[in-house]
Design an enzyme around this catalytic site. Structure first.
Site, PDB file in Angstrom:
ATOM      1  N   ASN A  11      45.276  38.159  38.369  1.00  0.00           N
ATOM      2  CA  ASN A  11      44.413  37.001  39.122  1.00  0.00           C
ATOM      3  C   ASN A  11      43.387  36.612  38.173  1.00  0.00           C
ATOM      4  OD1 ASN A  11      45.397  37.166  41.636  1.00  0.00           O
ATOM      5  ND2 ASN A  11      44.508  39.171  42.212  1.00  0.00           N
ATOM      6  N   ALA A  78      41.981  44.149  39.378  1.00  0.00           N
ATOM      7  CA  ALA A  78      42.041  45.240  40.567  1.00  0.00           C
ATOM      8  C   ALA A  78      42.777  46.613  40.065  1.00  0.00           C
ATOM      9  CB  ALA A  78      42.874  44.582  41.703  1.00  0.00           C
ATOM     10  N   HIS A  81      41.015  49.870  39.536  1.00  0.00           N
ATOM     11  CA  HIS A  81      40.685  50.923  40.837  1.00  0.00           C
ATOM     12  C   HIS A  81      42.044  51.596  41.238  1.00  0.00           C
ATOM     13  CE1 HIS A  81      37.414  48.222  40.232  1.00  0.00           C
ATOM     14  NE2 HIS A  81      37.808  47.113  40.657  1.00  0.00           N
ATOM     15  N   ASP A  88      47.862  56.221  32.036  1.00  0.00           N
ATOM     16  CA  ASP A  88      48.632  56.795  31.039  1.00  0.00           C
ATOM     17  C   ASP A  88      49.273  56.404  29.748  1.00  0.00           C
ATOM     18  OD1 ASP A  88      48.807  59.241  32.998  1.00  0.00           O
ATOM     19  OD2 ASP A  88      50.517  58.830  33.799  1.00  0.00           O
ATOM     20  N   LEU A 102      34.113  40.844  34.267  1.00  0.00           N
ATOM     21  CA  LEU A 102      33.075  39.762  34.352  1.00  0.00           C
ATOM     22  C   LEU A 102      31.988  39.877  35.264  1.00  0.00           C
ATOM     23  CD1 LEU A 102      36.304  37.593  34.713  1.00  0.00           C
ATOM     24  CD2 LEU A 102      34.612  36.798  32.981  1.00  0.00           C
ATOM     25  N   SER A 103      32.323  40.855  36.459  1.00  0.00           N
ATOM     26  CA  SER A 103      31.181  40.967  37.294  1.00  0.00           C
ATOM     27  C   SER A 103      30.863  42.277  37.167  1.00  0.00           C
ATOM     28  CB  SER A 103      31.910  40.749  38.702  1.00  0.00           C
ATOM     29  OG  SER A 103      32.745  41.945  39.083  1.00  0.00           O
ATOM     30  N   ARG A 112      35.183  49.706  44.251  1.00  0.00           N
ATOM     31  CA  ARG A 112      35.194  48.871  42.902  1.00  0.00           C
ATOM     32  C   ARG A 112      34.337  49.638  41.720  1.00  0.00           C
ATOM     33  NH1 ARG A 112      37.473  43.644  43.439  1.00  0.00           N
ATOM     34  NH2 ARG A 112      36.945  42.912  45.496  1.00  0.00           N
TER      35      ARG A 112
HETATM   36  C1  DQA Z   1      37.002  42.208  38.013  1.00  0.00           C
HETATM   37  C2  DQA Z   1      36.520  43.170  38.855  1.00  0.00           C
HETATM   38  C3  DQA Z   1      37.562  43.751  39.638  1.00  0.00           C
HETATM   39  O1  DQA Z   1      37.135  44.522  40.768  1.00  0.00           O
HETATM   40  C4  DQA Z   1      38.425  42.679  40.421  1.00  0.00           C
HETATM   41  O2  DQA Z   1      39.379  43.354  41.032  1.00  0.00           O
HETATM   42  C5  DQA Z   1      38.782  41.675  39.466  1.00  0.00           C
HETATM   43  C6  DQA Z   1      38.008  41.284  38.222  1.00  0.00           C
HETATM   44  C7  DQA Z   1      35.881  41.756  36.966  1.00  0.00           C
HETATM   45  O3  DQA Z   1      36.246  41.283  35.872  1.00  0.00           O
HETATM   46  O4  DQA Z   1      34.815  41.574  37.342  1.00  0.00           O
HETATM   47  O5  DQA Z   1      39.926  41.346  39.452  1.00  0.00           O
HETATM   48  O6  DQA Z   1      37.821  43.209  36.876  1.00  0.00           O
END
Ligand code: DQA
Length: 153
Positions: A11, A78, A81, A88, A102-103, A112
């Site tokens: 994503n 994602a 998590h 591995d 990023l977040s 998360r």
């Molecule tokens: C992410 C945080 C993840 O929890 C989320 O599923 C993402 C982006 C981030 O960059 O903040 O797709 O990795």
């Protein structure tokens, strides 16, 4: 010369339009471009890779082991998590890496806050938007330079 691979998980190809209030307005192309500029300024090499598929990311990490990659920066998105397979792959190749987000994953939903990678990482950078990658890149260059100095000592 530091040879660094940056892996973007699922994503992240949608950055720019995907939940900009959470992930910011920067596109993946602009992040990759800034990384390429930083590499040039620091005399380092960088390759970038994005995939929405867990197995492709596993293969990319395996192949990095054969391609003289010294360091990986990964935003597993994602898969952070959920993925024992990516964990591995790092255990198998032993390539040092930084986990980036990023977040700020610790300020969001409980699920998360769990990462299958953090305890294996050299470090984790979370919460600075595009700058999470740039800070990680700076740290990666320092790590690579320190490692090559130790080898020549
Ligand atoms: C992410 C945080 C993840 O929890 C989320 O599923 C993402 C982006 C981030 O960059 O903040 O797709 O990795």
């Amino acid at each position: 010369m530091a040879n660094i691979l940056v892996i973007h998980g699922p994503n992240l190809n949608l950055l720019g339009t995907r939940e900009p209030e959470v992930y910011g307005a920067d596109t993946l192309a602009s992040i990759n471009q800034s990384l390429a500029q930083m590499a040039e300024q620091n005399g380092a090499r960088v390759q970038t890779y994005q995939s929405n598929k867990e197995g492709d990311i596993v293969s990319c990490i395996q192949q990095a082991g054969e391609k003289d990659i010294q360091f990986i920066i990964i935003n597993p998105a994602a898969y952070t998590h959920t993925s024992v397979a990516i964990r591995d792959a790092f255990l198998a190749t032993r390539i040092p890496f930084i986990e980036v987000h990023l977040s700020n994953i610790y300020a969001r939903e409980e699920f998360r806050t769990q990462s299958y990678l953090s305890d294996l990482a050299v470090g984790v950078i979370s919460g600075f938007g595009k700058n999470s990658y740039l800070l990680a890149f700076e740290a990666a260059i320092i790590h690579c330079n320190q490692s090559s100095n130790q080898e020549t000592e």
